[in-house]
Motif scaffolding. Structure first.
Motif, PDB file in Angstrom:
ATOM      1  N   ALA A  47       3.165   5.978  -9.597  1.00 23.11           N
ATOM      2  CA  ALA A  47       2.557   6.733 -10.693  1.00 23.11           C
ATOM      3  C   ALA A  47       2.826   6.122 -12.066  1.00 23.11           C
ATOM      4  O   ALA A  47       2.134   6.452 -13.023  1.00 23.11           O
ATOM      5  CB  ALA A  47       3.061   8.169 -10.668  1.00 23.11           C
ATOM      6  N   THR A  48       3.809   5.234 -12.162  1.00 27.56           N
ATOM      7  CA  THR A  48       4.133   4.683 -13.475  1.00 27.56           C
ATOM      8  C   THR A  48       3.859   3.191 -13.612  1.00 27.56           C
ATOM      9  O   THR A  48       3.516   2.737 -14.703  1.00 27.56           O
ATOM     10  CB  THR A  48       5.612   4.942 -13.822  1.00 27.56           C
ATOM     11  OG1 THR A  48       6.432   4.359 -12.803  1.00 27.56           O
ATOM     12  CG2 THR A  48       5.896   6.414 -13.957  1.00 27.56           C
ATOM     13  N   THR A  49       3.998   2.421 -12.527  1.00 31.42           N
ATOM     14  CA  THR A  49       3.869   0.968 -12.690  1.00 31.42           C
ATOM     15  C   THR A  49       2.888   0.293 -11.736  1.00 31.42           C
ATOM     16  O   THR A  49       2.095  -0.533 -12.156  1.00 31.42           O
ATOM     17  CB  THR A  49       5.238   0.272 -12.540  1.00 31.42           C
ATOM     18  OG1 THR A  49       5.788   0.614 -11.277  1.00 31.42           O
ATOM     19  CG2 THR A  49       6.183   0.669 -13.648  1.00 31.42           C
ATOM     20  N   THR A  50       2.947   0.617 -10.448  1.00 35.33           N
ATOM     21  CA  THR A  50       2.181  -0.184  -9.482  1.00 35.33           C
ATOM     22  C   THR A  50       0.824   0.380  -9.114  1.00 35.33           C
ATOM     23  O   THR A  50      -0.072  -0.372  -8.750  1.00 35.33           O
ATOM     24  CB  THR A  50       2.988  -0.376  -8.179  1.00 35.33           C
ATOM     25  OG1 THR A  50       3.268   0.905  -7.616  1.00 35.33           O
ATOM     26  CG2 THR A  50       4.279  -1.125  -8.443  1.00 35.33           C
ATOM     27  N   GLY A  51       0.645   1.688  -9.158  1.00 36.63           N
ATOM     28  CA  GLY A  51      -0.608   2.293  -8.713  1.00 36.63           C
ATOM     29  C   GLY A  51      -0.678   2.313  -7.197  1.00 36.63           C
ATOM     30  O   GLY A  51       0.317   2.096  -6.510  1.00 36.63           O
ATOM     31  N   VAL A  52      -1.873   2.587  -6.667  1.00 41.69           N
ATOM     32  CA  VAL A  52      -2.079   2.617  -5.219  1.00 41.69           C
ATOM     33  C   VAL A  52      -3.319   1.796  -4.873  1.00 41.69           C
ATOM     34  O   VAL A  52      -4.211   1.621  -5.691  1.00 41.69           O
ATOM     35  CB  VAL A  52      -2.258   4.054  -4.668  1.00 41.69           C
ATOM     36  CG1 VAL A  52      -1.016   4.871  -4.860  1.00 41.69           C
ATOM     37  CG2 VAL A  52      -3.441   4.744  -5.267  1.00 41.69           C
ATOM     38  N   VAL A  53      -3.336   1.317  -3.641  1.00 47.06           N
ATOM     39  CA  VAL A  53      -4.512   0.633  -3.108  1.00 47.06           C
ATOM     40  C   VAL A  53      -5.137   1.557  -2.079  1.00 47.06           C
ATOM     41  O   VAL A  53      -4.443   2.071  -1.197  1.00 47.06           O
ATOM     42  CB  VAL A  53      -4.133  -0.718  -2.457  1.00 47.06           C
ATOM     43  CG1 VAL A  53      -5.342  -1.361  -1.812  1.00 47.06           C
ATOM     44  CG2 VAL A  53      -3.517  -1.644  -3.486  1.00 47.06           C
ATOM     45  N   ILE A  54      -6.429   1.781  -2.201  1.00 48.66           N
ATOM     46  CA  ILE A  54      -7.152   2.647  -1.270  1.00 48.66           C
ATOM     47  C   ILE A  54      -8.084   1.788  -0.440  1.00 48.66           C
ATOM     48  O   ILE A  54      -8.861   0.991  -0.983  1.00 48.66           O
ATOM     49  CB  ILE A  54      -7.985   3.712  -2.012  1.00 48.66           C
ATOM     50  CG1 ILE A  54      -7.091   4.617  -2.820  1.00 48.66           C
ATOM     51  CG2 ILE A  54      -8.794   4.527  -1.028  1.00 48.66           C
ATOM     52  CD1 ILE A  54      -7.853   5.634  -3.640  1.00 48.66           C
ATOM     53  N   HIS A  82     -12.481   6.928   7.395  1.00 47.74           N
ATOM     54  CA  HIS A  82     -11.041   6.686   7.320  1.00 47.74           C
ATOM     55  C   HIS A  82     -10.654   6.435   5.871  1.00 47.74           C
ATOM     56  O   HIS A  82     -11.475   6.021   5.061  1.00 47.74           O
ATOM     57  CB  HIS A  82     -10.595   5.535   8.227  1.00 47.74           C
ATOM     58  CG  HIS A  82     -10.678   4.185   7.581  1.00 47.74           C
ATOM     59  ND1 HIS A  82     -11.825   3.434   7.598  1.00 47.74           N
ATOM     60  CD2 HIS A  82      -9.764   3.461   6.886  1.00 47.74           C
ATOM     61  CE1 HIS A  82     -11.614   2.301   6.943  1.00 47.74           C
ATOM     62  NE2 HIS A  82     -10.378   2.293   6.501  1.00 47.74           N
ATOM     63  N   VAL A  83      -9.410   6.700   5.582  1.00 43.52           N
ATOM     64  CA  VAL A  83      -8.841   6.397   4.275  1.00 43.52           C
ATOM     65  C   VAL A  83      -7.372   6.043   4.492  1.00 43.52           C
ATOM     66  O   VAL A  83      -6.673   6.706   5.243  1.00 43.52           O
ATOM     67  CB  VAL A  83      -9.022   7.549   3.259  1.00 43.52           C
ATOM     68  CG1 VAL A  83      -8.265   8.784   3.685  1.00 43.52           C
ATOM     69  CG2 VAL A  83      -8.615   7.128   1.867  1.00 43.52           C
ATOM     70  N   ALA A  84      -6.955   4.971   3.889  1.00 44.33           N
ATOM     71  CA  ALA A  84      -5.563   4.534   3.979  1.00 44.33           C
ATOM     72  C   ALA A  84      -5.095   4.162   2.587  1.00 44.33           C
ATOM     73  O   ALA A  84      -5.829   3.537   1.816  1.00 44.33           O
ATOM     74  CB  ALA A  84      -5.423   3.346   4.923  1.00 44.33           C
ATOM     75  N   PHE A  85      -3.878   4.548   2.264  1.00 44.39           N
ATOM     76  CA  PHE A  85      -3.298   4.251   0.967  1.00 44.39           C
ATOM     77  C   PHE A  85      -2.133   3.296   1.162  1.00 44.39           C
ATOM     78  O   PHE A  85      -1.454   3.336   2.172  1.00 44.39           O
ATOM     79  CB  PHE A  85      -2.789   5.528   0.297  1.00 44.39           C
ATOM     80  CG  PHE A  85      -3.857   6.491  -0.087  1.00 44.39           C
ATOM     81  CD1 PHE A  85      -4.416   6.474  -1.343  1.00 44.39           C
ATOM     82  CD2 PHE A  85      -4.319   7.431   0.819  1.00 44.39           C
ATOM     83  CE1 PHE A  85      -5.403   7.364  -1.701  1.00 44.39           C
ATOM     84  CE2 PHE A  85      -5.302   8.326   0.482  1.00 44.39           C
ATOM     85  CZ  PHE A  85      -5.857   8.285  -0.787  1.00 44.39           C
ATOM     86  N   ASP A  86      -1.905   2.462   0.171  1.00 41.46           N
ATOM     87  CA  ASP A  86      -0.748   1.562   0.184  1.00 41.46           C
ATOM     88  C   ASP A  86      -0.150   1.575  -1.210  1.00 41.46           C
ATOM     89  O   ASP A  86      -0.883   1.514  -2.203  1.00 41.46           O
ATOM     90  CB  ASP A  86      -1.184   0.157   0.577  1.00 41.46           C
ATOM     91  CG  ASP A  86      -0.020  -0.748   0.898  1.00 41.46           C
ATOM     92  OD1 ASP A  86       1.081  -0.235   1.206  1.00 41.46           O
ATOM     93  OD2 ASP A  86      -0.190  -1.985   0.854  1.00 41.46           O
TER      94      ASP A  86
END
Length: 184
Positions: free
Chosen positions: A92-99, A179-183
């Motif tokens: 939430a502060t530096t890297t974010g997420v990949v969807i 499908h949905v995947a988060f990293d």
């Protein structure tokens, strides 16, 4: 939960630094330590208090399939809470997420443009402020539809509107999620 909520939870679980306990006895002992008593564990799992005590003492070693799944889910939900919080905070502060998702995307746009929905496979990196919105909504108990709407806003911003460089005012619909995947 739902497909988006479960996907977020799986992404956070990838940050674990140690695997969850393997044996039923070790899992039961962990739950008793976390919840404080065998009675609360029994209530949480839907078994008798005596059954929990038998697992704690390793008098029973192999649970039924349904109990084994409930037991593993209960342990996984409570495993390494500080590591989870740290992973969420970092996303939430530096890297974010990949969807990574395969879903039907449609949109409303200016007259004369093509707004027909079609299935697309997208892998998009969302910046930290979108990740923060997702995690905050999940923590606040948002519904699956609300999580999908937040995800659609993030995907719309980064993919369709290209970070604000084009397609201003485009509203994205995120439906028929395969499908949905988060990293993290």
């Amino acid at each position: 939960m739902g497909i988006v909520g479960d996907g977020l939870e799986r992404a956070v679980q990838q940050a674990f630094t140690r695997p969850i306990p393997k044996s039923a006895g070790a899992q039961m002992r962990y739950l008793v330590k976390q919840l404080g008593s065998t009675r609360t564990v029994a209530d949480a799992l839907g078994v008798s208090q005596r059954t929990v005590e038998r697992y704690v003492k390793d008098q029973i070693r192999r649970p039924r399939a349904d109990l084994a799944q409930r037991l593993e889910d209960a342990v996984r939900a409570r495993w390494q809470p500080r590591i989870r919080a740290q992973a969420r905070r970092q996303a939430a502060t530096t890297t974010g997420v990949v969807i990574d998702t395969r879903a039907r995307f449609g949109f409303t746009a200016a007259p004369g443009s093509s707004d027909d929905a079609r299935v697309r496979h997208l892998t998009i990196a969302l910046p930290p402020h979108h990740a923060a919105r997702l995690f905050d909504a999940q923590a606040a108990g948002a519904s699956e539809q609300q999580l999908r709407d937040i995800t659609a806003e993030g995907l719309g911003e980064m993919y369709f509107r290209d970070g604000g460089r084009r397609a201003h005012g485009l509203e994205v619909e995120f439906t028929d999620v395969e499908h949905v995947a988060f990293d993290l």
